[in-house]
Write an enzyme that holds these catalytic residues in place. Structure first.
Site, short mmCIF file in Angstrom:
data_model
loop_
_atom_site.label_atom_id
_atom_site.label_comp_id
_atom_site.label_asym_id
_atom_site.label_seq_id
_atom_site.Cartn_x
_atom_site.Cartn_y
_atom_site.Cartn_z
N CYS A 63 0.82 -1.21 0.00
CA CYS A 63 0.00 0.00 0.00
C CYS A 63 0.85 1.26 0.00
CB CYS A 63 -0.94 -0.01 1.20
SG CYS A 63 -1.90 1.52 1.36
N CYS A 68 -1.56 1.76 -2.91
CA CYS A 68 -2.56 2.82 -2.67
C CYS A 68 -1.98 4.23 -2.66
CB CYS A 68 -3.26 2.58 -1.33
SG CYS A 68 -3.65 0.87 -0.96
N LYS A 71 -0.24 5.37 -6.04
CA LYS A 71 -1.31 5.32 -7.05
C LYS A 71 -2.25 6.51 -6.92
CE LYS A 71 -4.90 3.59 -5.88
NZ LYS A 71 -5.29 2.20 -5.98
N SER A 202 -7.62 -5.79 -14.66
CA SER A 202 -7.86 -5.67 -13.23
C SER A 202 -7.96 -4.21 -12.85
CB SER A 202 -6.71 -6.32 -12.46
OG SER A 202 -5.50 -5.58 -12.71
N TYR A 203 -8.29 -3.93 -11.59
CA TYR A 203 -8.36 -2.52 -11.18
C TYR A 203 -6.99 -1.88 -11.23
CZ TYR A 203 -6.74 -3.72 -6.40
OH TYR A 203 -6.01 -4.14 -5.32
N GLU A 207 -6.36 1.44 -13.44
CA GLU A 207 -5.86 2.64 -12.76
C GLU A 207 -4.57 3.13 -13.40
OE1 GLU A 207 -7.56 1.99 -8.21
OE2 GLU A 207 -5.63 1.12 -8.77
N GLY A 291 -2.86 -10.00 -12.04
CA GLY A 291 -3.19 -10.67 -10.79
C GLY A 291 -1.99 -10.70 -9.85
N HIS A 471 -27.29 20.36 -1.73
CA HIS A 471 -27.35 20.87 -3.10
C HIS A 471 -26.40 22.04 -3.30
CE1 HIS A 471 -29.24 21.46 -6.98
NE2 HIS A 471 -29.40 22.74 -6.72
N GLU A 476 -25.87 14.14 -3.49
CA GLU A 476 -27.32 14.23 -3.33
C GLU A 476 -28.06 13.29 -4.27
OE1 GLU A 476 -29.36 17.85 -4.57
OE2 GLU A 476 -27.63 18.39 -5.81
#
Length: 498
Positions: A63, A68, A71, A202-203, A207, A291, A471, A476
């Protein structure tokens, strides 16, 4: 498998530590600190083997070093550059900026090094012994530590926690490890990777493709079958469509077979099978994101009597205990569980609390929110639409809408083909309880975290409807979801104030 009924014996041995954590990532460090705070004598071992390209990093795990944190920073940097048209149309006159990859990477890496230093300083302050050494089991209560010079030592502990995380996979094709990179390399590259082929859907793949494209690079993505396996496929297709609109090229039904390098130019030729036909793509960089595997193969698990699955991961009981009474596992080495930093942290803290502070709370792996930081972010919590329909059938209703943020109205020509989207999944057999939330929009993670709390405590569709929105905001939209997807599968919101 449930090991919770295995007899527990009070330890009468004298060990070096009460708890020894193998792996210095987010989960392992969280567990170690929580155990120390409960009065335990704790040590941590962390050793990073360099990638085939030679990339390495310090304590903090995926991470912090190659996940994370870098990234999100690079995603943010890309969004800043992509907002140029919005700036101009909102009155900020200036030349279109160019991107300095080297400056960005220097700042990203310096931030990471600061975190690395902070972790080590915090452990030293707490009295947690940190070993920058590779640990492997000798027996259920003993590990051997090996430093980078090959010097060894033996350490004993009452309890062990395996938190070694995962590393990216390479395909078994010629030239893969010799010429390609993974997410373990991209965040430490000193030079812009240039024209890039990202392999995988993959994510991580999407990304990386997203921020590389918005830095001005030509990016293609090699997609074998589906986008974002394991995620809501309706949302996955919407993400892919938005990325294609921005100019990213998806090569569908494709598999790489070989990579060759031109030693004179440095260019890479990636050989692909596309729909059964052979073709080639010439690029500067090939990035694999196909992966990850659990980093457990070299831990000498047999010496401790540990049983792992074929993928190297552990099936544990609800207390994260393996088949060996005193050895636990958390994070990405758990079989069939979420590979997310916050779940590893939570599981680690709760484990330490149970072992040393009399805690009884176990980790809840359900209704865990997450966000994918594609150019248009995707946040979700709870059931995907496919899983909800499979489990609850005709009792499921989906309410949804497309919309555009107010901010997009400055540069309308840029956003005219793009839309944000939100949907909730409702179980009509359970008091219209909301069991899934999915949103594709800017800052999706900030919104999803809030709705995740509501879903965790059982929010219903009428309660959402009765909530007054703020708003004008994106958030919302979730309070005004009245269109049944079965009645209108393609709704477009016509205005913002009614």
């Amino acid at each position: 498998m449930d090991y919770s009924d295995t007899p527990q014996e009070e330890s009468t041995h004298s060990y070096d530590y009460d708890l020894f954590v193998i792996g210095g990532g987010s989960g392992g460090l969280a567990c170690a600190k929580a155990a120390q705070e409960a009065g335990a004598k704790v040590a941590v071992a962390d050793f990073v083997k360099p990638t085939p390209k030679g990339t390495k990093w310090k304590v903090g795990g995926t991470c912090v070093n190659v996940g994370c944190i870098p990234k999100k920073l690079m995603h943010y940097s890309a969004l800043l550059g992509n907002s140029y048209h919005d700036q101009v149309e909102s009155g900020w006159e200036h030349e279109k900026p160019s991107h300095d990859w080297g400056k960005m990477i220097t700042n990203v890496n310096n931030h990471i090094r600061g975190i690395n230093f902070g972790y080590k300083a915090d452990m030293r302050k707490r009295g947690i012994k940190f070993h920058e050494k590779f640990a492997s089991f000798v027996d259920p209560h003993t590990v051997q530590l090996v430093d980078k010079k090959g010097k060894t030592e033996m350490i004993t502990s009452n309890y062990f926690v395996i938190a070694t995380g995962g590393r990216p996979l390479y395909p078994d094709i010629p030239g893969a490890k010799e010429h390609a990179i993974t997410s373990d390399d991209i965040f430490w590259m000193k030079d812009n990777p240039g024209k890039t082929l990202v392999v995988g859907a993959s994510y991580v793949a999407l990304e990386c493709a997203g921020f590389l494209h918005h830095f001005g690079n030509e990016v293609s993505v090699c997609v074998r079958s589906i986008f974002l396996r394991g995620f809501d496929q309706d949302m996955a297709q919407k993400i892919a469509k938005d990325m294609e609109l921005s100019g990213i090229n998806f090569i569908r039904d494709s598999v790489p077979t070989k990579i060759e390098k031109d030693e004179e130019t440095g260019k890479l030729t990636c050989f692909l099978t596309v729909g059964g036909e052979e073709t080639t793509v010439e690029v500067d960089t090939v990035l694999f994101a196909i992966g990850r595997y659990a980093v457990t193969a070299d831990l000498n698990l047999d010496n401790a009597g540990l049983i792992a699955e074929k993928n190297g991961k552990f099936i544990t009981d609800k207390y994260q205990k393996t088949n060996v009474d005193n050895i636990y596992a958390i994070g990405d080495v758990l079989h069939g569980k979420l590979e997310l930093t916050p779940t590893a942290i939570q599981a680690g803290r709760l484990l330490a609390d149970r072992l040393f502070a009399g805690g009884t709370t176990t980790m809840d792996f359900y209704d865990v929110p997450t966000t994918i930081f594609t150019p248009l972010e995707y946040g979700c919590v709870g059931y995907s639409e496919e899983d909800a329909r499979e489990e609850y059938g005709d009792f499921i209703k989906v309410y949804h809408t497309y919309f555009q943020p107010l901010e997009w109205n400055f540069a309308k020509s840029i956003y005219k083909e793009r839309n944000c989207y939100v949907k909730i999944i409702v179980n009509t057999a359970d008091n219209d309880r909301v069991i899934g939330f999915h949103i594709l929009c800017p800052n999706a993670g900030e919104i999803t975290q809030g709705i995740a709390i509501a879903i965790k405590v059982g929010v219903t569709k009428p309660q959402l409807d009765n909530c007054v929105g703020i708003h004008p905001t994106i958030a919302e939209e979730m309070t005004n979801l009245h269109i049944d997807k079965a009645d209108n599968p393609d709704p477009i919101k016509s205005d913002c104030c009614s």
